[in-house]
Design a protein around this motif. Structure first.
Motif, PDB file in Angstrom:
ATOM      1  N   PHE A  19       4.487   1.647  -0.518  1.00 45.40           N
ATOM      2  CA  PHE A  19       4.805   2.391  -1.634  1.00 45.40           C
ATOM      3  C   PHE A  19       5.104   2.388  -2.637  1.00 45.40           C
ATOM      4  O   PHE A  19       3.962   3.455  -3.288  1.00 45.40           O
ATOM      5  CB  PHE A  19       5.777   3.680  -1.109  1.00 45.40           C
ATOM      6  N   LEU A  20       5.548   1.868  -3.539  1.00 44.93           N
ATOM      7  CA  LEU A  20       5.654   1.708  -4.564  1.00 44.93           C
ATOM      8  C   LEU A  20       4.184   1.453  -5.996  1.00 44.93           C
ATOM      9  O   LEU A  20       3.716   1.068  -6.264  1.00 44.93           O
ATOM     10  CB  LEU A  20       6.567   1.575  -5.890  1.00 44.93           C
ATOM     11  N   MET A  21       3.783   0.039  -4.937  1.00 44.87           N
ATOM     12  CA  MET A  21       2.452  -0.842  -6.009  1.00 44.87           C
ATOM     13  C   MET A  21       1.214  -1.099  -5.702  1.00 44.87           C
ATOM     14  O   MET A  21       0.517  -1.177  -4.310  1.00 44.87           O
ATOM     15  CB  MET A  21       2.734  -2.397  -6.016  1.00 44.87           C
ATOM     16  N   GLN A  22       1.220   1.103  -4.416  1.00 43.17           N
ATOM     17  CA  GLN A  22      -0.315   0.755  -3.486  1.00 43.17           C
ATOM     18  C   GLN A  22      -1.345   0.323  -4.043  1.00 43.17           C
ATOM     19  O   GLN A  22      -2.633  -0.333  -4.058  1.00 43.17           O
ATOM     20  CB  GLN A  22      -0.313   1.968  -3.556  1.00 43.17           C
ATOM     21  N   GLU A  23      -1.543   0.416  -5.328  1.00 40.99           N
ATOM     22  CA  GLU A  23      -2.798   0.130  -6.138  1.00 40.99           C
ATOM     23  C   GLU A  23      -2.389  -1.413  -7.191  1.00 40.99           C
ATOM     24  O   GLU A  23      -3.177  -1.517  -7.758  1.00 40.99           O
ATOM     25  CB  GLU A  23      -2.549   1.070  -7.560  1.00 40.99           C
ATOM     26  N   SER A  24      -1.467  -1.653  -6.968  1.00 45.46           N
ATOM     27  CA  SER A  24      -1.130  -3.368  -7.357  1.00 45.46           C
ATOM     28  C   SER A  24      -1.852  -4.608  -6.479  1.00 45.46           C
ATOM     29  O   SER A  24      -2.325  -3.991  -5.166  1.00 45.46           O
ATOM     30  CB  SER A  24      -0.056  -3.151  -8.300  1.00 45.46           C
ATOM     31  N   ASP A  25      -2.715  -5.761  -7.340  1.00 45.03           N
ATOM     32  CA  ASP A  25      -2.834  -6.260  -6.908  1.00 45.03           C
ATOM     33  C   ASP A  25      -1.909  -7.776  -5.749  1.00 45.03           C
ATOM     34  O   ASP A  25      -1.732  -8.058  -4.893  1.00 45.03           O
ATOM     35  CB  ASP A  25      -3.853  -7.924  -7.318  1.00 45.03           C
ATOM     36  N   PHE A  26      -0.527  -7.105  -6.480  1.00 48.10           N
ATOM     37  CA  PHE A  26       0.252  -8.091  -5.840  1.00 48.10           C
ATOM     38  C   PHE A  26       0.599  -7.853  -4.947  1.00 48.10           C
ATOM     39  O   PHE A  26       2.044  -8.058  -4.742  1.00 48.10           O
ATOM     40  CB  PHE A  26       1.707  -8.570  -7.213  1.00 48.10           C
ATOM     41  N   MET A  27       0.750  -6.381  -4.679  1.00 48.98           N
ATOM     42  CA  MET A  27       1.552  -5.698  -3.329  1.00 48.98           C
ATOM     43  C   MET A  27       2.182  -6.396  -2.141  1.00 48.98           C
ATOM     44  O   MET A  27       3.158  -7.182  -1.508  1.00 48.98           O
ATOM     45  CB  MET A  27       0.725  -4.207  -3.346  1.00 48.98           C
TER      46      MET A  27
END
Length: 189
Positions: A19-27
């Motif tokens: 939920f917190l890293m939706q935009e991150s490549d490392f999710m």
């Protein structure tokens, strides 16, 4: 309970990273890492603790055998010698002393000596004690001298440990070859 807690913690960490890293490549990597730590972390820690305890007990066996030889040759019975050794090794080798104390308690409760030692081997995973168990069982059946049997086993065990140390020492030059080639040989050029 600890494994359940870490599994729930790993699932919570995976959900939070989703939920917190939706935009991150490392999710995706973070989710897999959280699940791995939650599910397999306790197993890795437990196997490391078991291995360390087994190594401590294995290192304490020669001292215990030497004390057992001295106690039995001085006239103590085998059970009294085991109890004395358990009391003496509490300071230097507490894990092995606890296991010997457990063996003494089982023998006093009526469990036969070979069975109590077999359970010791099963509990600790120190397979080197299997030979001691079989030799003591044979000596008690035949009626031979337990002190002489222990002395012979202690000498064999000491020779076996020396051979293992020599084997490790013989492998060291081969293991040092690759770091030397990678780090020292380029410096010559």
């Amino acid at each position: 309970a600890l494994k359940l807690f870490t599994t729930l913690f790993g699932l919570f960490g995976a959900a939070a990273s989703f939920f917190l890293m939706q935009e991150s490549d490392f999710m995706f990597i973070t989710i897999i890492f959280a699940l791995f730590v939650g599910l397999f972390g306790p197993n890795l820690v437990l196997s490391k603790l078991v291995s360390d305890r087994r190594d401590k007990i294995k290192a304490a066996v020669p001292d215990g055998l030497d004390l057992l030889v001295v106690c039995t040759e001085s006239g103590l019975g085998f059970n009294a010698a085991l109890r004395r050794i358990a009391d003496e090794l509490v300071v230097s080798h507490p894990d092995f002393a606890f296991e010997l104390d457990t063996v003494c308690a089982k023998i006093q409760a009526g469990v036969e000596m070979p069975v109590a030692f077999k359970e010791l081997v099963d509990r600790t995973g120190v397979e080197e004690l299997t030979g001691l168990v079989s030799m003591l069982a044979h000596a008690s059946k035949v009626g031979g001298s337990i002190a002489q049997t222990l002395r012979d086993y202690t000498e064999d065990y000491r020779d076996k440990r020396n051979q293992e140390a020599e084997e490790v020492a013989a492998k060291i030059p081969t293991k040092m070859l690759f770091p030397m080639v990678l780090f020292i040989w380029p410096c010559f050029f």
